[in-house]
Scaffold this motif. Structure first.
Motif, mmCIF file in Angstrom:
data_model
loop_
_atom_site.group_PDB
_atom_site.id
_atom_site.type_symbol
_atom_site.label_atom_id
_atom_site.label_comp_id
_atom_site.label_asym_id
_atom_site.label_seq_id
_atom_site.Cartn_x
_atom_site.Cartn_y
_atom_site.Cartn_z
ATOM 1 N N ASP A 184 0.833 -1.196 0.000
ATOM 2 C CA ASP A 184 0.000 0.000 0.000
ATOM 3 C C ASP A 184 0.871 1.251 0.000
ATOM 4 N N ARG A 185 1.937 1.231 0.781
ATOM 5 C CA ARG A 185 2.815 2.400 0.862
ATOM 6 C C ARG A 185 3.548 2.625 -0.455
ATOM 7 N N ALA A 186 3.947 1.544 -1.105
ATOM 8 C CA ALA A 186 4.618 1.680 -2.401
ATOM 9 C C ALA A 186 3.669 2.291 -3.429
ATOM 10 N N ARG A 187 2.421 1.811 -3.437
ATOM 11 C CA ARG A 187 1.442 2.388 -4.374
ATOM 12 C C ARG A 187 1.176 3.850 -4.041
ATOM 13 N N ALA A 188 1.100 4.162 -2.749
ATOM 14 C CA ALA A 188 0.852 5.544 -2.341
ATOM 15 C C ALA A 188 1.976 6.456 -2.810
ATOM 16 N N CYS A 189 3.216 5.978 -2.717
ATOM 17 C CA CYS A 189 4.352 6.778 -3.179
ATOM 18 C C CYS A 189 4.237 7.039 -4.676
ATOM 19 N N GLY A 190 3.811 6.024 -5.437
ATOM 20 C CA GLY A 190 3.634 6.215 -6.867
ATOM 21 C C GLY A 190 2.605 7.282 -7.181
ATOM 22 N N HIS A 191 1.533 7.342 -6.384
ATOM 23 C CA HIS A 191 0.482 8.342 -6.613
ATOM 24 C C HIS A 191 0.918 9.748 -6.237
ATOM 25 N N LEU A 192 1.967 9.886 -5.439
ATOM 26 C CA LEU A 192 2.447 11.215 -5.078
ATOM 27 C C LEU A 192 2.874 12.011 -6.307
ATOM 28 N N ALA A 193 3.266 11.314 -7.358
ATOM 29 C CA ALA A 193 3.746 11.994 -8.565
ATOM 30 C C ALA A 193 2.668 12.854 -9.203
ATOM 31 N N SER A 194 1.393 12.571 -8.903
ATOM 32 C CA SER A 194 0.301 13.351 -9.503
ATOM 33 C C SER A 194 0.022 14.649 -8.753
ATOM 34 N N LEU A 195 0.666 14.847 -7.614
ATOM 35 C CA LEU A 195 0.437 16.066 -6.839
ATOM 36 C C LEU A 195 1.138 17.253 -7.481
ATOM 37 N N ASP A 196 0.473 18.396 -7.462
ATOM 38 C CA ASP A 196 1.078 19.632 -7.940
ATOM 39 C C ASP A 196 1.666 20.345 -6.728
ATOM 40 N N LEU A 197 2.981 20.221 -6.552
ATOM 41 C CA LEU A 197 3.632 20.794 -5.377
ATOM 42 C C LEU A 197 4.233 22.167 -5.645
ATOM 43 N N ALA A 198 4.020 22.695 -6.850
ATOM 44 C CA ALA A 198 4.551 24.018 -7.211
ATOM 45 C C ALA A 198 6.024 24.111 -6.841
ATOM 46 N N ASP A 199 6.788 23.150 -7.339
ATOM 47 C CA ASP A 199 8.179 22.992 -6.917
ATOM 48 C C ASP A 199 9.111 23.764 -7.850
ATOM 49 N N ALA A 200 9.335 25.019 -7.534
ATOM 50 C CA ALA A 200 10.235 25.856 -8.334
ATOM 51 C C ALA A 200 11.522 26.102 -7.562
ATOM 52 N N TRP A 201 12.638 26.141 -8.300
ATOM 53 C CA TRP A 201 13.925 26.415 -7.660
ATOM 54 C C TRP A 201 14.280 27.865 -7.912
ATOM 55 N N ALA A 202 14.042 28.704 -6.906
ATOM 56 C CA ALA A 202 14.348 30.133 -7.033
ATOM 57 C C ALA A 202 14.715 30.679 -5.662
ATOM 58 N N PRO A 203 15.852 30.250 -5.096
ATOM 59 C CA PRO A 203 16.267 30.743 -3.780
ATOM 60 C C PRO A 203 16.379 32.265 -3.774
ATOM 61 N N PRO A 204 15.781 32.933 -2.793
ATOM 62 C CA PRO A 204 15.769 34.403 -2.800
ATOM 63 C C PRO A 204 17.128 35.039 -2.577
ATOM 64 N N TYR A 205 18.104 34.272 -2.081
ATOM 65 C CA TYR A 205 19.407 34.856 -1.769
ATOM 66 C C TYR A 205 20.355 34.882 -2.966
ATOM 67 N N LEU A 206 20.011 34.218 -4.058
ATOM 68 C CA LEU A 206 20.943 34.114 -5.178
ATOM 69 C C LEU A 206 21.400 35.461 -5.733
ATOM 70 N N PRO A 207 20.503 36.450 -5.893
ATOM 71 C CA PRO A 207 20.977 37.740 -6.448
ATOM 72 C C PRO A 207 22.001 38.451 -5.573
ATOM 73 N N TYR A 208 22.106 38.050 -4.320
ATOM 74 C CA TYR A 208 23.002 38.758 -3.393
ATOM 75 C C TYR A 208 24.356 38.060 -3.241
ATOM 76 N N ILE A 209 24.568 36.970 -3.966
ATOM 77 C CA ILE A 209 25.840 36.264 -3.897
ATOM 78 C C ILE A 209 26.864 36.971 -4.775
ATOM 79 N N ALA A 210 28.026 37.246 -4.215
ATOM 80 C CA ALA A 210 29.075 37.942 -4.968
ATOM 81 C C ALA A 210 29.608 37.048 -6.084
ATOM 82 N N PRO A 211 29.971 37.632 -7.219
ATOM 83 C CA PRO A 211 30.526 36.834 -8.330
ATOM 84 C C PRO A 211 31.817 36.137 -7.915
ATOM 85 N N ALA A 212 32.106 35.046 -8.576
ATOM 86 C CA ALA A 212 33.349 34.328 -8.322
ATOM 87 C C ALA A 212 34.539 35.159 -8.804
#
Length: 365
Positions: A184-212
């Motif tokens: 049941d848990r394995a099937r439940a994990c498979g169904h998690l893929a249908s969730l819309d988690l609004a998973d965007a990678w946009a850390p707010p601190y990136l613009p403040y990091i000094a250039p290399a």
């Protein structure tokens, strides 16, 4: 009579200690296990045990690492058809370690790779939390490779959710074996893929990091660094990004992975101020996760991603990093056999990965 070399004798002693320690942990569990009894089982002195392992925690972690690395696991022969299929297959592999109702409690905990009562200090828990972030990233990259989109969305939050469910299943199995249905848990994990988690990678601190910083430095890395993801030797002299992270900064690996150009080699090098305990902990968790992923997909992780445990800090030393620890974060860009950009402290992985080769070449000339 064949006379063993010192290295051969040390390897034989270490193997004997590990075998005896495994028997001890299976019989008594971590809490009740005694180093004296382990020494007796191995027919060695207590000092011989401590000459190889500084304490019971290091010995326990070494036993778990040995179990994972020596396991004869079946490898996947075809790619999963979807993210949901991949996640369900991963869950089934993970849940296969759950002990049966009649299994002895101590042996079951070892089978579960349980760390309950083992990591009991603040520094260890902080490293474990960062390692969990790294595990989520690796699982997410596998799931993203199964997506049908040309540019698949980030799946880290999905991976974190699945790992939370599976880790909870392990804890329940440790405390109340036999409760619930793992299928049941394995099937439940498979169904998690249908969730819309609004998973965007946009850390707010990136613009403040000094250039290399743009540099031109000789680069002579160790030639025998092993990749924990593929078991191959890493060519650290090849073009790409090398990120050195302490055990307490592993979450920053995503900054390099997401920022580097597609297909560019990214090497994560891990250093620690406690290589006898923290190093095996990270090795255990990453090796165990990768072993599970390889049973889901024949090529689960990007071929350009490398992961090196720098227990003796040789890679860090080659980069001029003399004082490294669990909060270290430094990165360099390698181009044409030389270091052409570098950064240190928080944000270093992003700063270097965001530095283009063209800019670096211009600075080098």
């Amino acid at each position: 009579m064949v006379r063993l070399t010192r290295a051969q004798q040390q390897a034989r002693t270490r193997a004997a200690v590990l075998a005896s320690a495994r028997e001890e942990f299976i019989e008594y569990g971590y809490g009740a296990a005694k180093v004296d009894r382990i020494a007796e089982r191995a027919e060695l002195t207590r000092g011989a045990v401590y000459s190889n392992f500084p304490g019971k925690r290091a010995l326990y972690l070494a036993v778990l690492v040995d179990m994972v690395e020596q396991a004869n696991i079946p490898l996947a022969v075809e790619e999963p058809g979807s993210v949901g299929e991949a996640l369900s297959a991963f869950a089934r592999v993970w849940l296969d370690r759950l002990p049966l109702v009649g299994d002895a409690a101590a042996g079951g905990r070892l089978q579960l790779r349980s760390l309950a009562g083992v990591i009991d200090d603040d520094a260890g828990r902080a490293v474990l939390a960062q390692t969990a972030r790294l595990e989520a990233l690796l699982l997410a990259l596998t799931l993203e490779s199964c997506a049908s989109e040309v540019t698949p969305p980030r799946r880290v939050r999905l991976a974190e959710l699945a790992l939370t469910i599976l880790s909870g299943s392990s804890l329940v199995a440790e405390l109340a074996p036999g409760f619930g249905d793992p299928f049941d848990r394995a099937r439940a994990c498979g169904h998690l893929a249908s969730l819309d988690l609004a998973d965007a990678w946009a850390p707010p601190y990136l613009p403040y990091i000094a250039p290399a910083a743009q540099v031109q430095e000789k680069w002579t890395p160790p030639a025998d660094a092993d990749d924990l993801l593929s078991a191959d030797v890493v060519d650290l002299a090849s073009d790409g990004v090398v990120v050195v992270l302490g055990g307490g900064r592993l979450g920053a690996a995503e900054e390099a992975v997401r920022t580097a150009r597609p297909g560019e080699q990214v090497t994560i090098v891990v250093v620690t101020e406690d290589p006898a305990n923290t190093g095996p902990l990270i090795r255990l968790r990453v090796s165990d996760l990768v072993a599970c992923l390889r049973q889901v997909s024949p090529s689960p992780l990007p071929g350009h991603l490398r992961f090196v445990l720098d227990d003796d800090a040789r890679v860090a030393a080659a980069l001029g990093l003399a004082d490294v620890g669990d909060h270290t974060e430094a990165a360099v860009r390698v181009n044409g056999g030389a270091v052409v950009a570098r950064a240190e402290r928080r944000g270093a992985a992003y700063a270097v990965a965001a530095t283009t080769t063209a800019r670096s070449e211009g600075a080098a000339t």
